[in-house]
Motif scaffolding. Structure first.
Motif, PDB file in Angstrom:
ATOM      1  N   LEU B  44      48.200  63.472  15.525  1.00 59.99           N
ATOM      2  CA  LEU B  44      46.782  63.813  15.667  1.00 59.99           C
ATOM      3  C   LEU B  44      46.144  64.175  14.338  1.00 59.99           C
ATOM      4  CD1 LEU B  44      46.276  67.357  17.269  1.00 59.99           C
ATOM      5  CD2 LEU B  44      48.372  66.642  16.114  1.00 59.99           C
ATOM      6  N   SER B  48      40.979  59.978  11.133  1.00 61.04           N
ATOM      7  CA  SER B  48      40.215  59.627  12.338  1.00 61.04           C
ATOM      8  C   SER B  48      40.793  60.269  13.591  1.00 61.04           C
ATOM      9  CB  SER B  48      40.064  58.104  12.522  1.00 61.04           C
ATOM     10  OG  SER B  48      41.231  57.533  13.090  1.00 61.04           O
ATOM     11  N   GLY B  49      41.793  61.117  13.436  1.00 60.64           N
ATOM     12  CA  GLY B  49      42.267  61.927  14.558  1.00 60.64           C
ATOM     13  C   GLY B  49      43.235  61.254  15.513  1.00 60.64           C
ATOM     14  N   GLY B 304      43.928  63.791  18.679  1.00 61.11           N
ATOM     15  CA  GLY B 304      43.288  65.097  18.850  1.00 61.11           C
ATOM     16  C   GLY B 304      41.776  64.985  18.960  1.00 61.11           C
TER      17      GLY B 304
END
Lengths: 311, 311
Positions: B44, B48-49, B304
């Motif tokens: 995560l 960009s997560g 995330g």
């Protein structure tokens, strides 16, 4: 100032072995901050949500005799850590908090099975009550920052960073009472002697800054966004001795910069730090500290005990 | 089924080198789950997560000629990743999303400078529009999961896990369209041949489960708490070829268990995952998957990108 015994690197290495079964080796995340590489030491993933578990486990496990009960005064990360240690080791635990302590932290402490005593209107009154409760035989009182065991335990984080980042030059960390700062200073001095610690404080909690200016720990007005974790009103004696022996430098950052650093950690890396956990990074983001070309920088994200809503 | 060319380990290793300047090597966090050690791969924290940035950078950087524009259809993690890649590489980017896409993700995509086109009431319509837009010369369309570049890029995560955990036996990960699952299966087969992947899906998005049962990818009704990331309505052809070649096993978990796993990650480790990112852990927490004694287990926390409020 009286001669304060400081933990040696041998003390810290012994603590590393002692607490290894009970604490996490927290990971490093390499990120870019405005084109500069920065290593984040993600200590918010430690048990109880902050580095405080290291000191608490060390104090309990290195006690001359196994304590029959634990007491501490803290409505914050130290209280959570001591409650966690009591829970894990099966030792009855009492945490003294000021009557105004935030319900969310108090509830979390109680959820770990600790008895919570709300005493007085200030931390000092809660602390006094905790010391009285500790006067019975077998009871161990754990100081939040100014005890040999606590500082030795926080030192394990410094030793760990030196191992994980053998080329580290500078470790930035937030300072409240100075337990983390002095512990990491001593642990790093053993594991990576060429590196130094840079202490970062909110302008609203300048405990170390004012102690360095005055030449001794002095009482300081504390407040602001990180006060629940960094709001010790006076630097510890051990911390002062360690930072003066090692010439630890200090910088201040504004509360706004801490809030922005907290948002940065979430936006850029989905790391949900508490304000204290974002304080050291704020020094890099604002330019309060500007690393040299090629300097290997580590920023300690020391805690995550805050509501992540609004990130 | 037609013969589907699968990325080789050499392809994946080439991608590792190609995207190294642009992606993070995400850390491992060792935790205890009911007394069993589990290694969390904290993907995560990727740019960009989510892991999707790996596939997107690979597709763009391995294109025969540098694309003059990027297009993708996705209102979720793939859209965020392609927008991030376009932003970092300075390539104009259009992301096609269904009209009902959640404003929070659409806003995040737009904040990265991408043009957002709201088209149609379903993902399929948005996808069709993206393919039309890709028919101009120089435009590269990035599939969310069923393309050689995407799977090769996600494979870099498998190669990385094999390096970080050379003794890993089992890697648990969530499955949507199968890009992560097939990539990690192939990357792990190269870096740690003795290990295997266990695919975990919500009962509400059983895309792989139903494909294995039917002997081919089939259309599946999708919904539930992780649908914004795992709600591909049909497994990719590449994924199906990879998982059948490697006998990848699949287990299902209930939505409630995913919600509880997400809370567990926050409570025990201050990791703020999205529901899809907690799905693989749910299989361990519920006992849907029970590791053997001594089995070295890695759980991929793959994203995330959700509001952390309420954790």
């Amino acid at each position: 100032m009286a001669d304060i015994p400081l933990p040696t690197y041998d003390d810290i290495r012994a603590a590393v072995a002692l607490i290894a079964p009970w604490v996490r080796r927290t990971p490093i995340l390499e990120v870019d901050v405005d084109g500069r590489p920065v290593a984040l030491k993600l200590e918010l993933f430690q048990h109880s949500g902050s580095f405080k578990a290291r000191g608490a486990f060390t104090s309990v496990l290195s006690a001359p005799e196994p304590p029959t009960a634990l007491v501490a005064a803290s409505g914050g990360n130290h209280g959570l850590a001591v409650a966690h240690v009591g829970h894990r080791l099966g030792i009855p635990t009492r945490i003294f908090v000021p009557e105004a302590a935030p319900a969310v932290k108090v509830d979390a402490i109680a959820a770990l099975g600790a008895e919570v005593d709300r005493v007085g209107s200030t931390y000092a009154e809660a602390f006094l009550a905790s010391r009285e409760a500790a006067e019975r035989p077998g009871v161990l009182a754990l100081h939040a920052y100014d005890s040999f065991g606590t500082v030795t335990g926080q030192g394990t984080l410094g030793a760990e960073v030196g191992q994980q980042l053998p080329d580290v030059d500078t470790v930035l960390l937030a300072v409240g009472g100075g337990g983390l700062c002095s512990g990491v200073t001593l642990g790093l001095a053993g594991s990576r002697p060429a590196a130094r610690v840079l202490a970062v404080e909110p302008t609203t909690c300048p405990t170390l800054h004012d102690a360095l200016a005055a030449g001794a720990p002095v009482d300081v007005q504390v407040g602001g966004v990180a006060a629940d974790a960094l709001g010790a009103s006076r630097l510890g004696q051990i911390a002062f001795a360690a930072v003066t022996e090692h010439d630890t430098a200090s910088v201040l950052v504004e509360d706004d910069a801490i809030v922005e650093a907290r948002r940065w950690l979430w936006r850029e890396a989905r790391v949900a730090a508490e304000p204290a956990g974002a304080t050291a990074l704020a020094a890099v983001l604002t330019g309060a500290y500007v690393p040299s070309e090629g300097e290997r920088v580590c920023v300690v994200v020391c805690g995550g005990n805050a509501d992540p809503a609004g990130l």
